[in-house]
Design an enzyme around this catalytic site. Structure first.
Site, PDB file in Angstrom:
ATOM      1  N   GLU A  88     -85.167  68.183  78.501  1.00  0.00           N
ATOM      2  CA  GLU A  88     -84.516  66.938  78.048  1.00  0.00           C
ATOM      3  C   GLU A  88     -84.925  66.618  76.623  1.00  0.00           C
ATOM      4  OE1 GLU A  88     -87.316  67.118  79.349  1.00  0.00           O
ATOM      5  OE2 GLU A  88     -88.434  65.274  79.504  1.00  0.00           O
TER       6      GLU A  88
ATOM      7  N   ASP B 204     -86.605  62.849  72.967  1.00  0.00           N
ATOM      8  CA  ASP B 204     -86.874  63.189  74.364  1.00  0.00           C
ATOM      9  C   ASP B 204     -86.420  62.024  75.249  1.00  0.00           C
ATOM     10  OD1 ASP B 204     -88.961  65.279  75.929  1.00  0.00           O
ATOM     11  OD2 ASP B 204     -88.674  63.321  76.880  1.00  0.00           O
TER      12      ASP B 204
ATOM     13  N   ASN C 177     -83.022  62.572  87.766  1.00  0.00           N
ATOM     14  CA  ASN C 177     -82.815  63.677  88.715  1.00  0.00           C
ATOM     15  C   ASN C 177     -83.210  63.258  90.127  1.00  0.00           C
ATOM     16  OD1 ASN C 177     -81.812  65.690  87.046  1.00  0.00           O
ATOM     17  ND2 ASN C 177     -83.842  66.419  86.465  1.00  0.00           N
TER      18      ASN C 177
ATOM     19  N   HIS D  33     -79.539  66.213  90.516  1.00  0.00           N
ATOM     20  CA  HIS D  33     -79.598  67.098  89.350  1.00  0.00           C
ATOM     21  C   HIS D  33     -78.294  67.070  88.543  1.00  0.00           C
ATOM     22  CE1 HIS D  33     -80.663  70.823  87.178  1.00  0.00           C
ATOM     23  NE2 HIS D  33     -81.897  70.433  87.440  1.00  0.00           N
TER      24      HIS D  33
ATOM     25  N   ASP E 197     -77.696  66.404  84.676  1.00  0.00           N
ATOM     26  CA  ASP E 197     -76.927  67.264  83.761  1.00  0.00           C
ATOM     27  C   ASP E 197     -75.915  66.442  82.965  1.00  0.00           C
ATOM     28  OD1 ASP E 197     -78.295  69.448  84.576  1.00  0.00           O
ATOM     29  OD2 ASP E 197     -76.641  70.416  85.652  1.00  0.00           O
TER      30      ASP E 197
END
Ligand SMILES: Nc1nc2c(ncn2[C@@H]2O[C@H](COP(=O)(O)OP(=O)(O)OP(=O)(O)O)[C@@H](O)[C@H]2O)c(=O)[nH]1
Length: 310
Positions: free
Chosen positions: A226, A183, A191, A196, A200
Site C-alpha cells: 500500500e 502509505d 482488508n 481483499h 484492491d
C-alpha cells in the site's frame, strides 16, 4: 547462334513476366522503357498506361489515381523535387515502399554506367506484418513488465528506473528534487473488515486520484503493497511540501465509494528533498520521514531533515 540468342531472350522475357518480383528499366532520361507484369502490378497499371512515361509522370499518375506507392504529402511537386534528389544519387539504393493497398515492397535501384536505371521490387508484405506483430508484442510485453497489474501505474522496477534516469539528469544540472513516499493508513483493517477485493479497489482509486492531479512529467509508481512513490524533478523543498499536503488532502477530503459503502481513507507521507542525491539516499530519508508521520498519528506529511540546506 541467332536462334539460340532469341531462344534465351524469350526464356528471359518469359521468366520476367512470370516472376513474382518486379523488374523495370528506365532510360537515361528516366523514361520507363520496359517492365514486367509484377512491376506494373505494384502500380495497378497496364503496359499501355505506363511504358513511355517518365518517372515524374508515373508518380503523378499514381498520386492522382491513388494507386501504387503511398505518397503522404499535400504538395506532390515538392515531393517530386525531393525524390529527384535521391533518385540516381547513388549507384545502388535499397529502400522499402508501402503501397496504397497496404502491401509493402523492397525496391532496389541500380544505376548502370550507360545511365539506365534497373529497378527490382520484392513483395515483403508478410515480413512487414510479422515485424509489426513482433514489435507490438514487444511493446505490450515491455508495458506489462513495467506496469503494476492492479493499479496500471508504474511498478517499483519502472518507478526506480525512471527516477534514477531523472536523477542523473538533475545531477548534471544541479536541480533540486523531491521524493514523496505515500502509505495508506491502517490499510490492513480495510482488508480485514471489507475483504481483499475492497482493499484492491481502494488501491486502484488512490492511484487514480493521485494520477489525476500530478503533472505530466512527475513520476508516480506503486512501490509495493500500500506504498506509492512520487518523484518531483526541479522542485524545491517548499513546493514539495505543498504538493505532499495537497495529495494528503486529496485522499482525506472525500471517502472512497465501494459498492455503495463510503470508506474514509487517509495517507501518511514522508518527503525527502535535495540536490545530487542517489535514489537510495532519497528513499532512506523519505522512508524515515514516513515512519515519523505514522508514529505521530498518521494522515500527515513529515519533511525529512534536508541533506543540503537551500
Ligand atoms: N487488498 C490488498 N492488500 C494488500 C496488497 N498489498 C499489500 N496489502 C495489504 O496491506 C496491508 C498492510 O498492512 P500494514 O503494513 O500492517 O500497514 P497498515 O495496516 O496500513 O498500517 P499503517 O501503515 O501502519 O498505517 C497488509 O494487510 C497487506 O496484506 C494488495 O495488493 N491488495
Amino acid at each position: 547462334m541467332i536462334n539460340s540468342f532469341h531462344h534465351y531472350a524469350k526464356l528471359l522475357a518469359d521468366f520476367a513476366n512470370q516472376s513474382k518480383d518486379g523488374y523495370a528499366i528506365f532510360s537515361a532520361d528516366d523514361i520507363l522503357i520496359c517492365a514486367n507484369n509484377a512491376f506494373l502490378g505494384t502500380f495497378n497499371q497496364t503496359v499501355n498506361n505506363m511504358i513511355g512515361l517518365n518517372f515524374t509522370e508515373i508518380i503523378r499518375l499514381a498520386f492522382t489515381e491513388k494507386t501504387g506507392p503511398k505518397i503522404d504529402t499535400d504538395d506532390i511537386e515538392q515531393w517530386l523535387v525531393l525524390a529527384a534528389k535521391e533518385r540516381r544519387s547513388r549507384d545502388f539504393r535499397l529502400f522499402e515502399v508501402d503501397l496504397v493497398d497496404g502491401r509493402w515492397f523492397l525496391f532496389s535501384e541500380q544505376l548502370l554506367p550507360t545511365g539506365e536505371l534497373l529497378l527490382q521490387t520484392k513483395d515483403i508484405t508478410k515480413q512487414k506484418i510479422l515485424e509489426q506483430h513482433l514489435s507490438e508484442r514487444t511493446r505490450s510485453l515491455t508495458n506489462l513488465a513495467l506496469t503494476d497489474e492492479l493499479t496500471r501505474i508504474a511498478n517499483r522496477r519502472s518507478f526506480v528506473a525512471s527516477v534514477q534516469s531523472e536523477l542523473s539528469r538533475c545531477e548534471r544540472s544541479n536541480f533540486k528534487v523531491a521524493l514523496l513516499l505515500l502509505d495508506i493508513d491502517y490499510f490492513k483493517s480495510v482488508n480485514d473488515n471489507h475483504g481483499h477485493q475492497a482493499g484492491d479497489a481502494v488501491l486502484q482509486q488512490v492511484a487514480r486520484r493521485i494520477s489525476s492531479t500530478l503533472r505530466e512529467y512527475d513520476i508516480f509508481g506503486r512501490i509495493g503493497g500500500e506504498e506509492f512513490g512520487v518523484f518531483l524533478a526541479e522542485t524545491d523543498r517548499t513546493t514539495a511540501a505543498e504538493v505532499a499536503e495537497r495529495l494528503r488532502q486529496l485522499i482525506a477530503a472525500e471517502p472512497f465509494v465501494l459498492s455503495g459503502l463510503a470508506l474514509p481513507v487517509t495517507i501518511s507521507i514522508g518527503v525527502a528533498t535535495g540536490t545530487c542525491m542517489s535514489f537510495e539516499q532519497l528513499y532512506a530519508e523519505a522512508d524515515s520521514a514516513l515512519y515519523k508521520a505514522k508514529h505521530a498519528g498518521r494522515n500527515q506529511v513529515v519533511m525529512a531533515v534536508p541533506c543540503f540546506a537551500f
